[in-house]
Write a protein that holds these residues in place. Structure first.
Motif, PDB file in Angstrom:
ATOM      1  N   GLU A 134       1.480   3.032 -14.478  1.00 57.93           N
ATOM      2  CA  GLU A 134       0.595   3.114 -15.642  1.00 57.93           C
ATOM      3  C   GLU A 134      -0.244   1.852 -15.786  1.00 57.93           C
ATOM      4  O   GLU A 134      -1.436   1.905 -16.113  1.00 57.93           O
ATOM      5  N   ARG A 135       0.378   0.686 -15.530  1.00 55.32           N
ATOM      6  CA  ARG A 135      -0.346  -0.580 -15.675  1.00 55.32           C
ATOM      7  C   ARG A 135      -1.464  -0.690 -14.641  1.00 55.32           C
ATOM      8  O   ARG A 135      -2.558  -1.176 -14.951  1.00 55.32           O
ATOM      9  N   ILE A 136      -1.215  -0.246 -13.427  1.00 62.41           N
ATOM     10  CA  ILE A 136      -2.245  -0.290 -12.394  1.00 62.41           C
ATOM     11  C   ILE A 136      -3.405   0.634 -12.755  1.00 62.41           C
ATOM     12  O   ILE A 136      -4.576   0.263 -12.648  1.00 62.41           O
ATOM     13  N   GLU A 137      -3.068   1.844 -13.209  1.00 60.28           N
ATOM     14  CA  GLU A 137      -4.106   2.813 -13.550  1.00 60.28           C
ATOM     15  C   GLU A 137      -5.004   2.329 -14.678  1.00 60.28           C
ATOM     16  O   GLU A 137      -6.196   2.613 -14.698  1.00 60.28           O
ATOM     17  N   SER A 138      -4.421   1.608 -15.625  1.00 60.77           N
ATOM     18  CA  SER A 138      -5.193   1.160 -16.789  1.00 60.77           C
ATOM     19  C   SER A 138      -5.774  -0.237 -16.608  1.00 60.77           C
ATOM     20  O   SER A 138      -6.380  -0.787 -17.528  1.00 60.77           O
ATOM     21  N   GLY A 139      -5.600  -0.800 -15.402  1.00 55.59           N
ATOM     22  CA  GLY A 139      -6.018  -2.187 -15.203  1.00 55.59           C
ATOM     23  C   GLY A 139      -7.480  -2.380 -14.867  1.00 55.59           C
ATOM     24  O   GLY A 139      -7.948  -3.524 -14.815  1.00 55.59           O
ATOM     25  N   GLY A 140      -8.211  -1.317 -14.616  1.00 49.70           N
ATOM     26  CA  GLY A 140      -9.627  -1.447 -14.299  1.00 49.70           C
ATOM     27  C   GLY A 140      -9.905  -2.046 -12.931  1.00 49.70           C
ATOM     28  O   GLY A 140     -10.986  -2.623 -12.716  1.00 49.70           O
ATOM     29  N   TYR A 141      -8.974  -1.928 -12.005  1.00 43.19           N
ATOM     30  CA  TYR A 141      -9.163  -2.483 -10.666  1.00 43.19           C
ATOM     31  C   TYR A 141     -10.101  -1.596  -9.855  1.00 43.19           C
ATOM     32  O   TYR A 141     -10.153  -0.375 -10.056  1.00 43.19           O
ATOM     33  N   PRO A 142     -10.846  -2.189  -8.913  1.00 43.97           N
ATOM     34  CA  PRO A 142     -11.711  -1.376  -8.033  1.00 43.97           C
ATOM     35  C   PRO A 142     -10.888  -0.325  -7.291  1.00 43.97           C
ATOM     36  O   PRO A 142      -9.715  -0.556  -6.977  1.00 43.97           O
ATOM     37  N   ALA A 143     -11.509   0.808  -7.012  1.00 43.99           N
ATOM     38  CA  ALA A 143     -10.798   1.920  -6.375  1.00 43.99           C
ATOM     39  C   ALA A 143     -10.173   1.505  -5.050  1.00 43.99           C
ATOM     40  O   ALA A 143      -9.066   1.913  -4.714  1.00 43.99           O
ATOM     41  N   ARG A 144     -10.868   0.679  -4.277  1.00 46.97           N
ATOM     42  CA  ARG A 144     -10.315   0.297  -2.978  1.00 46.97           C
ATOM     43  C   ARG A 144      -9.099  -0.622  -3.134  1.00 46.97           C
ATOM     44  O   ARG A 144      -8.195  -0.590  -2.294  1.00 46.97           O
ATOM     45  N   GLU A 145      -9.052  -1.414  -4.198  1.00 45.05           N
ATOM     46  CA  GLU A 145      -7.884  -2.255  -4.425  1.00 45.05           C
ATOM     47  C   GLU A 145      -6.699  -1.416  -4.886  1.00 45.05           C
ATOM     48  O   GLU A 145      -5.551  -1.683  -4.515  1.00 45.05           O
ATOM     49  N   VAL A 146      -6.975  -0.405  -5.696  1.00 50.71           N
ATOM     50  CA  VAL A 146      -5.905   0.508  -6.111  1.00 50.71           C
ATOM     51  C   VAL A 146      -5.341   1.213  -4.880  1.00 50.71           C
ATOM     52  O   VAL A 146      -4.118   1.348  -4.727  1.00 50.71           O
ATOM     53  N   ALA A 147      -6.230   1.649  -3.987  1.00 48.46           N
ATOM     54  CA  ALA A 147      -5.787   2.320  -2.765  1.00 48.46           C
ATOM     55  C   ALA A 147      -4.960   1.372  -1.895  1.00 48.46           C
ATOM     56  O   ALA A 147      -3.956   1.766  -1.304  1.00 48.46           O
ATOM     57  N   ALA A 148      -5.383   0.100  -1.828  1.00 53.81           N
ATOM     58  CA  ALA A 148      -4.650  -0.879  -1.024  1.00 53.81           C
ATOM     59  C   ALA A 148      -3.283  -1.177  -1.628  1.00 53.81           C
ATOM     60  O   ALA A 148      -2.294  -1.337  -0.906  1.00 53.81           O
ATOM     61  N   MET A 149      -3.206  -1.235  -2.956  1.00 51.65           N
ATOM     62  CA  MET A 149      -1.916  -1.448  -3.609  1.00 51.65           C
ATOM     63  C   MET A 149      -0.985  -0.281  -3.332  1.00 51.65           C
ATOM     64  O   MET A 149       0.216  -0.457  -3.163  1.00 51.65           O
ATOM     65  N   ARG A 150      -1.532   0.914  -3.270  1.00 46.29           N
ATOM     66  CA  ARG A 150      -0.719   2.083  -2.945  1.00 46.29           C
ATOM     67  C   ARG A 150      -0.122   1.937  -1.548  1.00 46.29           C
ATOM     68  O   ARG A 150       1.054   2.244  -1.325  1.00 46.29           O
ATOM     69  N   VAL A 151      -0.910   1.458  -0.602  1.00 45.80           N
ATOM     70  CA  VAL A 151      -0.412   1.257   0.760  1.00 45.80           C
ATOM     71  C   VAL A 151       0.750   0.274   0.764  1.00 45.80           C
ATOM     72  O   VAL A 151       1.777   0.491   1.412  1.00 45.80           O
ATOM     73  N   ILE A 152       0.611  -0.811   0.016  1.00 51.91           N
ATOM     74  CA  ILE A 152       1.670  -1.820  -0.047  1.00 51.91           C
ATOM     75  C   ILE A 152       2.934  -1.224  -0.662  1.00 51.91           C
ATOM     76  O   ILE A 152       4.040  -1.403  -0.152  1.00 51.91           O
ATOM     77  N   LEU A 153       2.760  -0.493  -1.748  1.00 50.84           N
ATOM     78  CA  LEU A 153       3.906   0.061  -2.459  1.00 50.84           C
ATOM     79  C   LEU A 153       4.647   1.108  -1.638  1.00 50.84           C
ATOM     80  O   LEU A 153       5.860   1.263  -1.769  1.00 50.84           O
ATOM     81  N   LEU A 154       3.933   1.820  -0.793  1.00 53.22           N
ATOM     82  CA  LEU A 154       4.557   2.874  -0.001  1.00 53.22           C
ATOM     83  C   LEU A 154       5.059   2.385   1.348  1.00 53.22           C
ATOM     84  O   LEU A 154       5.675   3.137   2.085  1.00 53.22           O
ATOM     85  N   SER A 155       4.795   1.130   1.667  1.00 52.55           N
ATOM     86  CA  SER A 155       5.246   0.613   2.957  1.00 52.55           C
ATOM     87  C   SER A 155       6.732   0.358   2.922  1.00 52.55           C
ATOM     88  O   SER A 155       7.333   0.164   1.876  1.00 52.55           O
ATOM     89  N   GLU A 156       7.356   0.337   4.073  1.00 50.69           N
ATOM     90  CA  GLU A 156       8.790   0.073   4.185  1.00 50.69           C
ATOM     91  C   GLU A 156       9.017  -1.406   4.473  1.00 50.69           C
ATOM     92  O   GLU A 156       9.883  -1.789   5.232  1.00 50.69           O
ATOM     93  N   GLY A 157       8.209  -2.268   3.864  1.00 48.76           N
ATOM     94  CA  GLY A 157       8.350  -3.698   4.069  1.00 48.76           C
ATOM     95  C   GLY A 157       7.336  -4.240   5.068  1.00 48.76           C
ATOM     96  O   GLY A 157       7.068  -5.429   5.098  1.00 48.76           O
ATOM     97  N   ARG A 158       6.758  -3.377   5.893  1.00 48.08           N
ATOM     98  CA  ARG A 158       5.750  -3.796   6.882  1.00 48.08           C
ATOM     99  C   ARG A 158       4.479  -2.993   6.629  1.00 48.08           C
ATOM    100  O   ARG A 158       4.416  -1.804   6.930  1.00 48.08           O
ATOM    101  N   VAL A 159       3.461  -3.646   6.115  1.00 44.21           N
ATOM    102  CA  VAL A 159       2.219  -2.970   5.756  1.00 44.21           C
ATOM    103  C   VAL A 159       1.401  -2.710   7.016  1.00 44.21           C
ATOM    104  O   VAL A 159       1.222  -3.594   7.861  1.00 44.21           O
ATOM    105  N   SER A 160       0.899  -1.491   7.144  1.00 40.59           N
ATOM    106  CA  SER A 160       0.076  -1.113   8.290  1.00 40.59           C
ATOM    107  C   SER A 160      -1.314  -1.711   8.156  1.00 40.59           C
ATOM    108  O   SER A 160      -2.014  -1.481   7.159  1.00 40.59           O
TER     109      SER A 160
END
Length: 205
Positions: A134-160
């Motif tokens: 919820e905090r990320i969605e309401s933070g007003g971050y650029p769409a590409r940064e939100v997408a990049a944060m999603r990649v980090i959050l879904l990684s198993e410790g090693r970001v592609s």
């Protein structure tokens, strides 16, 4: 329904290790409902899901009853932990499916610890992760940064690197130029996520 007594459990386990063809039926009757009640009460999942997790735990024991060591734990604890881990695995699978098929930030997963002795911590962690979404969605971050944060959050410790480059919309850049950008953005966004998580945690104290 209460779980069986220690003496009953010992007898059931001995029968499982022997040639008793009725043992699995009696173990199922003794543990199924208590396991379901425990899962529903602890994880607040549906009885339908709890039945599946409890059955998985029991069938795992049936396949290898000698995998249980009475010197390490009680049979109840052993089965309950398997069922909890089945619930955790199902949660992770459903979360990833939701993120792929719907709004990728509906429920954010950063791989909370598998439930062991601290089931309350497991429930609390999933709630905190929803707050992070919820905090990320309401933070007003650029769409590409939100997408990049999603990649980090879904990684198993090693970001592609490739996935991060796509998310940041820099895949077209030469490798020598792209790699430093991916690394710097990844570290910056990791720090941002840690900061947001700590902020949420402090808000709830």
């Amino acid at each position: 329904m209460t779980s069986p007594s220690r003496q009953q459990v010992e007898q059931l386990h001995k029968r499982m290790l022997g040639p008793d063809s009725d043992a699995t039926h009696d173990v199922f009757d003794a543990f199924m409902e208590p396991l379901v009640d425990s899962l529903v009460g602890t994880l607040r999942c549906s009885r339908h899901d709890a039945n599946a997790y409890a059955a998985d735990a029991l069938f795992a024991y049936f396949r290898k009853p000698d995998g249980f060591d009475a010197n390490q734990s009680s049979l109840w604890f052993f089965l309950n932990q398997i069922a909890m881990r089945r619930a955790y695995d199902a949660y992770r699978s459903q979360t990833k499916r939701t993120l792929r098929e719907n709004n990728p930030l509906t429920v954010v997963e950063v791989h909370p610890p598998a439930p062991n002795n601290a089931t309350e911590d497991f429930v609390s962690a999933t709630q905190q992760l929803e707050r992070l979404s919820e905090r990320i969605e309401s933070g007003g971050y650029p769409a590409r940064e939100v997408a990049a944060m999603r990649v980090i959050l879904l990684s198993e410790g090693r970001v592609s690197e490739e996935e991060m480059a796509r998310a940041l919309e820099i895949s077209h850049l030469p490798l020598a130029e792209r790699l430093p950008l991916v690394r710097s953005h990844t570290e910056r966004l990791r720090r941002l996520l840690r900061s947001l998580y700590k902020e949420i945690f402090n808000d709830e104290r």
